[in-house]
Enzyme design. Structure first.
Site, mmCIF file in Angstrom:
data_model
loop_
_atom_site.group_PDB
_atom_site.id
_atom_site.type_symbol
_atom_site.label_atom_id
_atom_site.label_comp_id
_atom_site.label_asym_id
_atom_site.label_seq_id
_atom_site.Cartn_x
_atom_site.Cartn_y
_atom_site.Cartn_z
ATOM 1 N N ASN A 45 34.513 39.508 36.666
ATOM 2 C CA ASN A 45 33.061 38.831 36.005
ATOM 3 C C ASN A 45 32.133 39.390 36.838
ATOM 4 O O ASN A 45 31.783 38.846 37.830
ATOM 5 C CB ASN A 45 33.243 37.472 35.776
ATOM 6 C CG ASN A 45 31.959 36.881 35.471
ATOM 7 O OD1 ASN A 45 31.100 37.760 34.750
ATOM 8 N ND2 ASN A 45 31.858 35.278 35.500
ATOM 9 N N TRP A 46 31.369 40.450 36.363
ATOM 10 C CA TRP A 46 30.204 41.111 37.384
ATOM 11 C C TRP A 46 28.979 39.943 37.242
ATOM 12 O O TRP A 46 27.996 40.153 38.035
ATOM 13 C CB TRP A 46 29.840 42.137 36.696
ATOM 14 C CG TRP A 46 30.761 43.234 37.277
ATOM 15 C CD1 TRP A 46 32.022 43.228 37.464
ATOM 16 C CD2 TRP A 46 30.458 44.776 37.028
ATOM 17 N NE1 TRP A 46 32.765 44.401 37.956
ATOM 18 C CE2 TRP A 46 31.677 45.405 37.648
ATOM 19 C CE3 TRP A 46 29.486 45.576 36.953
ATOM 20 C CZ2 TRP A 46 31.863 46.755 37.620
ATOM 21 C CZ3 TRP A 46 29.588 46.764 36.962
ATOM 22 C CH2 TRP A 46 30.810 47.559 37.212
ATOM 23 N N LYS A 47 28.854 39.136 36.225
ATOM 24 C CA LYS A 47 27.940 38.120 36.135
ATOM 25 C C LYS A 47 26.492 39.000 35.906
ATOM 26 O O LYS A 47 26.414 40.105 35.512
ATOM 27 C CB LYS A 47 27.464 37.115 37.258
ATOM 28 C CG LYS A 47 28.862 36.525 37.634
ATOM 29 C CD LYS A 47 28.922 35.284 38.309
ATOM 30 C CE LYS A 47 30.343 34.770 38.818
ATOM 31 N NZ LYS A 47 30.298 33.474 39.371
ATOM 32 N N HIS A 96 32.480 30.312 30.116
ATOM 33 C CA HIS A 96 32.248 30.209 31.612
ATOM 34 C C HIS A 96 31.469 29.057 32.219
ATOM 35 O O HIS A 96 30.555 28.776 31.407
ATOM 36 C CB HIS A 96 31.676 31.599 32.114
ATOM 37 C CG HIS A 96 31.788 31.663 33.602
ATOM 38 N ND1 HIS A 96 30.868 31.100 34.363
ATOM 39 C CD2 HIS A 96 32.690 32.233 34.395
ATOM 40 C CE1 HIS A 96 31.408 31.314 35.695
ATOM 41 N NE2 HIS A 96 32.360 32.080 35.682
ATOM 42 N N GLU A 129 29.099 28.705 34.160
ATOM 43 C CA GLU A 129 27.816 29.203 34.368
ATOM 44 C C GLU A 129 27.010 28.761 32.904
ATOM 45 O O GLU A 129 25.920 28.536 32.758
ATOM 46 C CB GLU A 129 27.436 30.273 34.918
ATOM 47 C CG GLU A 129 27.739 30.150 36.616
ATOM 48 C CD GLU A 129 28.400 31.436 37.225
ATOM 49 O OE1 GLU A 129 28.095 32.467 36.567
ATOM 50 O OE2 GLU A 129 29.019 31.320 38.306
ATOM 51 N N GLU A 149 38.987 27.630 36.070
ATOM 52 C CA GLU A 149 38.038 27.744 36.943
ATOM 53 C C GLU A 149 37.496 26.555 37.485
ATOM 54 O O GLU A 149 36.539 25.982 36.647
ATOM 55 C CB GLU A 149 37.005 28.671 36.288
ATOM 56 C CG GLU A 149 37.553 30.082 35.964
ATOM 57 C CD GLU A 149 36.433 31.111 36.091
ATOM 58 O OE1 GLU A 149 36.527 32.035 37.092
ATOM 59 O OE2 GLU A 149 35.341 31.115 35.365
ATOM 60 N N GLY A 166 32.153 30.680 43.404
ATOM 61 C CA GLY A 166 31.107 31.224 44.433
ATOM 62 C C GLY A 166 30.859 30.500 45.535
ATOM 63 O O GLY A 166 30.023 30.507 46.078
ATOM 64 N N SER A 201 36.868 31.792 43.694
ATOM 65 C CA SER A 201 36.623 32.459 44.941
ATOM 66 C C SER A 201 38.253 32.956 45.508
ATOM 67 O O SER A 201 38.519 32.833 46.666
ATOM 68 C CB SER A 201 36.438 31.391 46.163
ATOM 69 O OG SER A 201 35.118 30.733 46.007
ATOM 70 N N GLY A 237 35.080 36.609 40.527
ATOM 71 C CA GLY A 237 33.320 36.924 40.398
ATOM 72 C C GLY A 237 33.085 37.779 41.545
ATOM 73 O O GLY A 237 33.188 39.267 41.565
ATOM 74 N N GLY A 238 32.691 36.990 42.796
ATOM 75 C CA GLY A 238 32.023 38.139 43.974
ATOM 76 C C GLY A 238 32.903 38.916 44.446
ATOM 77 O O GLY A 238 32.472 40.139 44.535
HETATM 78 C C1 PEP Z 1 33.833 33.505 38.168
HETATM 79 O O1 PEP Z 1 32.738 33.633 38.205
HETATM 80 O O2 PEP Z 1 34.373 33.272 36.959
HETATM 81 C C2 PEP Z 1 34.245 33.282 39.756
HETATM 82 C C3 PEP Z 1 35.489 32.685 39.859
HETATM 83 O O3 PEP Z 1 33.487 33.700 40.667
HETATM 84 P P1 PEP Z 1 33.953 33.580 42.250
HETATM 85 O O4 PEP Z 1 35.393 34.560 42.519
HETATM 86 O O5 PEP Z 1 32.938 34.288 43.070
HETATM 87 O O6 PEP Z 1 34.223 32.329 42.809
#
Ligand code: PEP
Length: 249
Positions: free
Chosen positions: A9-11, A94, A96, A166, A172, A212, A233-234
């Protein structure tokens, strides 16, 4: 069918030039695992990404969509529009989107219906907040998120749904659920599905963990029997890290 899946997920990251460059790096990575691989760039880069990744092992997904087909919904994008640029999978729910854009279970149920009506695959996200876990309420919260948005569906709809657990406190933050916490929750999710739709449907579901996940912890998390992959994500923003996670299977 239950599969191992790693989705990035590039957000709201990467403009067109950065998208081009990350995609070319991703295409140079060696995939040694059986996991299905997906990336979800921003709306503006979906067309480029789906063209650039045609005939590759990487699928392109969207991060969100609206439930309506078209009309007076300024700033929104429909399932039909996603399909028209070659996108067949959409991330819905998600945390967010839930937290910053007030997406409720009721709204998500409508988005789920619209995506399925358009033959799209859904990565449906949910997860508890830290306060829920501290109050030992995490299973109730997660169970309700799943029931409220998905339990109006017919059994057959679940072949087009991937679930992504999640925990909000792990997204994050650098803090991950322990492999045991992830396994316990994934087993609970599978049991919740089995209670309503039967063991066969539950066993066929891919349930991803997100929060994470990094090259250093992916192998241990993915080794758990009810963890079928990750929503990343990251670490999805660096080609080598992302493929180290893909290859952790
Ligand atoms: C996400 O945004 O779905 C996520 C899991 O982010 P991260 O891996 O950065 O925690």
């Amino acid at each position: 069918m239950r599969k191992n899946i790693v989705a990035g997920n590039w957000k709201m990251n990467n403009d067109l030039a950065q998208t081009e460059s990350l995609i070319s790096e991703l295409k140079n990575q060696q995939k040694t695992s059986n996991a299905e691989v997906m990336i979800a760039p921003t709306f503006t880069n979906l067309w480029h990404a789906s063209e650039a990744l045609k005939n590759s092992e990487i699928e392109v997904a969207a991060q969100n969509m609206h439930f309506a087909e078209s009309g007076a919904y300024t700033g929104e994008v429909s399932a039909e529009m996603l399909q028209s640029v070659g996108v067949k999978t959409v991330i819905l729910g998600h945390s967010e989107r839930r937290a910053y854009f007030n997406e409720t279970d009721d709204l998500l149920a409508k988005k789920v219906d619209a995506a399925l009506k358009n033959n799209m695959r859904i990565i449906f996200c949910f997860g508890e907040e830290l306060a829920d876990r501290k109050a030992n309420n995490h299973e109730t919260v997660v169970g309700n998120q799943i029931k409220n948005a998905l339990f109006h569906l017919e059994n057959s709809a679940f072949k087009n749904i991937v679930l992504a657990y999640e925990p909000v406190w792990a997204i994050g933050t650098g803090e991950t659920a322990s492999p045991e916490q992830a396994q316990d929750m994934h087993a609970f999710i599978r049991q919740t599905l089995a209670n309503k739709y039967g063991q066969e449907t539950a066993n066929a579901m891919s349930i991803l963990y997100g929060g994470s996940v990094k090259p250093a912890n992916a192998k241990e998390i993915f080794s758990k029997p009810d963890v079928d992959g990750g929503l990343i994500g990251g670490a999805a923003l660096k080609a080598q890290d992302f493929f180290a996670i893909v290859n952790a299977f």
